[in-house]
Design a protein around this motif. Sequence first.
Motif, PDB file in Angstrom:
ATOM      1  N   ALA A 159      -3.741  25.656  35.146  1.00 25.28           N
ATOM      2  CA  ALA A 159      -4.434  26.511  34.167  1.00 25.28           C
ATOM      3  C   ALA A 159      -4.372  25.921  32.763  1.00 25.28           C
ATOM      4  O   ALA A 159      -5.288  26.073  31.964  1.00 25.28           O
ATOM      5  CB  ALA A 159      -3.814  27.905  34.180  1.00 25.28           C
ATOM      6  N   HIS A 160      -3.265  25.253  32.439  1.00 31.69           N
ATOM      7  CA  HIS A 160      -3.067  24.689  31.105  1.00 31.69           C
ATOM      8  C   HIS A 160      -2.601  23.248  31.257  1.00 31.69           C
ATOM      9  O   HIS A 160      -1.733  22.970  32.081  1.00 31.69           O
ATOM     10  CB  HIS A 160      -2.013  25.498  30.334  1.00 31.69           C
ATOM     11  CG  HIS A 160      -2.301  26.966  30.344  1.00 31.69           C
ATOM     12  ND1 HIS A 160      -3.085  27.578  29.388  1.00 31.69           N
ATOM     13  CD2 HIS A 160      -1.947  27.929  31.232  1.00 31.69           C
ATOM     14  CE1 HIS A 160      -3.193  28.870  29.679  1.00 31.69           C
ATOM     15  NE2 HIS A 160      -2.510  29.102  30.790  1.00 31.69           N
ATOM     16  N   LYS A 189       6.431  29.673  38.902  1.00 31.13           N
ATOM     17  CA  LYS A 189       6.131  28.960  37.667  1.00 31.13           C
ATOM     18  C   LYS A 189       6.207  27.472  37.958  1.00 31.13           C
ATOM     19  O   LYS A 189       7.186  27.000  38.536  1.00 31.13           O
ATOM     20  CB  LYS A 189       7.150  29.324  36.581  1.00 31.13           C
ATOM     21  CG  LYS A 189       6.819  30.624  35.887  1.00 31.13           C
ATOM     22  CD  LYS A 189       7.638  30.797  34.623  1.00 31.13           C
ATOM     23  CE  LYS A 189       7.062  31.939  33.788  1.00 31.13           C
ATOM     24  NZ  LYS A 189       7.825  32.169  32.569  1.00 31.13           N
ATOM     25  N   SER A 223       1.062  19.708  32.866  1.00 31.23           N
ATOM     26  CA  SER A 223       0.264  20.907  33.116  1.00 31.23           C
ATOM     27  C   SER A 223       1.201  22.017  33.560  1.00 31.23           C
ATOM     28  O   SER A 223       2.268  21.762  34.120  1.00 31.23           O
ATOM     29  CB  SER A 223      -0.836  20.663  34.155  1.00 31.23           C
ATOM     30  OG  SER A 223      -0.322  20.666  35.463  1.00 31.23           O
ATOM     31  N   THR A 224       0.792  23.255  33.247  1.00 32.95           N
ATOM     32  CA  THR A 224       1.605  24.409  33.651  1.00 32.95           C
ATOM     33  C   THR A 224       0.713  25.460  34.302  1.00 32.95           C
ATOM     34  O   THR A 224      -0.477  25.565  34.006  1.00 32.95           O
ATOM     35  CB  THR A 224       2.307  25.076  32.441  1.00 32.95           C
ATOM     36  OG1 THR A 224       1.331  25.361  31.438  1.00 32.95           O
ATOM     37  CG2 THR A 224       3.377  24.178  31.852  1.00 32.95           C
ATOM     38  N   PHE A 260       1.268  28.546  33.805  1.00 31.98           N
ATOM     39  CA  PHE A 260       1.354  29.715  32.933  1.00 31.98           C
ATOM     40  C   PHE A 260       1.102  29.291  31.487  1.00 31.98           C
ATOM     41  O   PHE A 260       1.282  28.125  31.142  1.00 31.98           O
ATOM     42  CB  PHE A 260       2.748  30.361  33.072  1.00 31.98           C
ATOM     43  CG  PHE A 260       3.878  29.393  32.816  1.00 31.98           C
ATOM     44  CD1 PHE A 260       4.503  29.331  31.584  1.00 31.98           C
ATOM     45  CD2 PHE A 260       4.309  28.513  33.818  1.00 31.98           C
ATOM     46  CE1 PHE A 260       5.539  28.431  31.344  1.00 31.98           C
ATOM     47  CE2 PHE A 260       5.347  27.608  33.580  1.00 31.98           C
ATOM     48  CZ  PHE A 260       5.952  27.571  32.337  1.00 31.98           C
ATOM     49  N   GLU A 261       0.721  30.257  30.653  1.00 28.22           N
ATOM     50  CA  GLU A 261       0.464  29.954  29.240  1.00 28.22           C
ATOM     51  C   GLU A 261       1.757  29.509  28.583  1.00 28.22           C
ATOM     52  O   GLU A 261       2.768  30.207  28.631  1.00 28.22           O
ATOM     53  CB  GLU A 261      -0.093  31.210  28.545  1.00 28.22           C
ATOM     54  CG  GLU A 261      -0.230  31.086  27.041  1.00 28.22           C
ATOM     55  CD  GLU A 261      -1.119  29.929  26.587  1.00 28.22           C
ATOM     56  OE1 GLU A 261      -0.594  28.819  26.375  1.00 28.22           O
ATOM     57  OE2 GLU A 261      -2.334  30.139  26.442  1.00 28.22           O
ATOM     58  N   GLY A 304       1.735  27.299  25.479  1.00 23.96           N
ATOM     59  CA  GLY A 304       1.581  26.904  24.085  1.00 23.96           C
ATOM     60  C   GLY A 304       2.119  25.519  23.800  1.00 23.96           C
ATOM     61  O   GLY A 304       2.679  25.263  22.740  1.00 23.96           O
ATOM     62  N   GLU A 336      11.469  28.968  29.294  1.00 21.14           N
ATOM     63  CA  GLU A 336      10.288  29.555  29.956  1.00 21.14           C
ATOM     64  C   GLU A 336      10.329  29.546  31.484  1.00 21.14           C
ATOM     65  O   GLU A 336       9.526  30.226  32.114  1.00 21.14           O
ATOM     66  CB  GLU A 336       9.020  28.792  29.519  1.00 21.14           C
ATOM     67  CG  GLU A 336       8.798  28.711  28.024  1.00 21.14           C
ATOM     68  CD  GLU A 336       8.398  30.053  27.420  1.00 21.14           C
ATOM     69  OE1 GLU A 336       7.943  30.936  28.174  1.00 21.14           O
ATOM     70  OE2 GLU A 336       8.568  30.218  26.198  1.00 21.14           O
TER      71      GLU A 336
END
Length: 236
Positions: A26-27, A186, A212-213, A215-216, A218, A234
């Motif tokens: 997603a990120h 996660k 890449s993760t 989850f959000e 930042g 996190e």
Amino acid sequence: MAIIIGIDALDPEYAQAFNCKNLMQAHFGKTDISGFSEPRTVVLWSSFLAGKNLEKEILALGDREMWNFSLKPEQTFLAKFPKRIVVDVPGFAYSKEQHLLERSQLKKFFSKEISVEEFDRPILEYHRGIKQRFLQDLEKDFDLLFYYFNAADVIGHVSFGNKAKMRLIYNDLDELAGRAAAKQHKMLILSDHGMKAVGNFGDHASGYGFWSTSFEAGLHRPKITSLRSFIEKEML
Ligand SMILES: [Zn+2]
């Protein structure tokens, strides 16, 4: 439960070109490794684990001894995850035997003793074995599952300019990441450095890696050494 997939030399440009959605998650973005004089695999993974730049310390060991460098869990974020499965990670639990085989394969290939197919065979065989273990371990109960895959790097050294072959390697890693993502833990996917084509061959690219993760996070463009505190905050 958390998963880290370490992929040596996974280059963001190819991940995008080959549409590897599971690797990109997603990120995603690039890491910053500009604090290192050269993109050396064992230095980068060790520095990631310890959360500080260990280049000087490891280089002082010399070229041959460098790969024997091994951190204790207490020196890394791994200590925060009592129930952990950590497989093949350089600087912590690397398979020395396989590394020596890869070095000798590279030597033989570049001195034209073996063909590219003969070079690839044991590398891919090893990759398939580790992948199978990973898929089995995915089913277990753990705080952290951290596996390291190096086929993109080793195969890349002799074939990075061969896009058709690299696409197969990236697609295979993408499929593996997809199987892990289905568990909905996660997940962080990380590469130590990029790769650049030199004719048909490949060389480590300087200055950046890939993250890449699921989850959000930042993260933007984090230093690889800042990810330790990120994981402790996190992903615990
Ligand atoms: Zn590497």
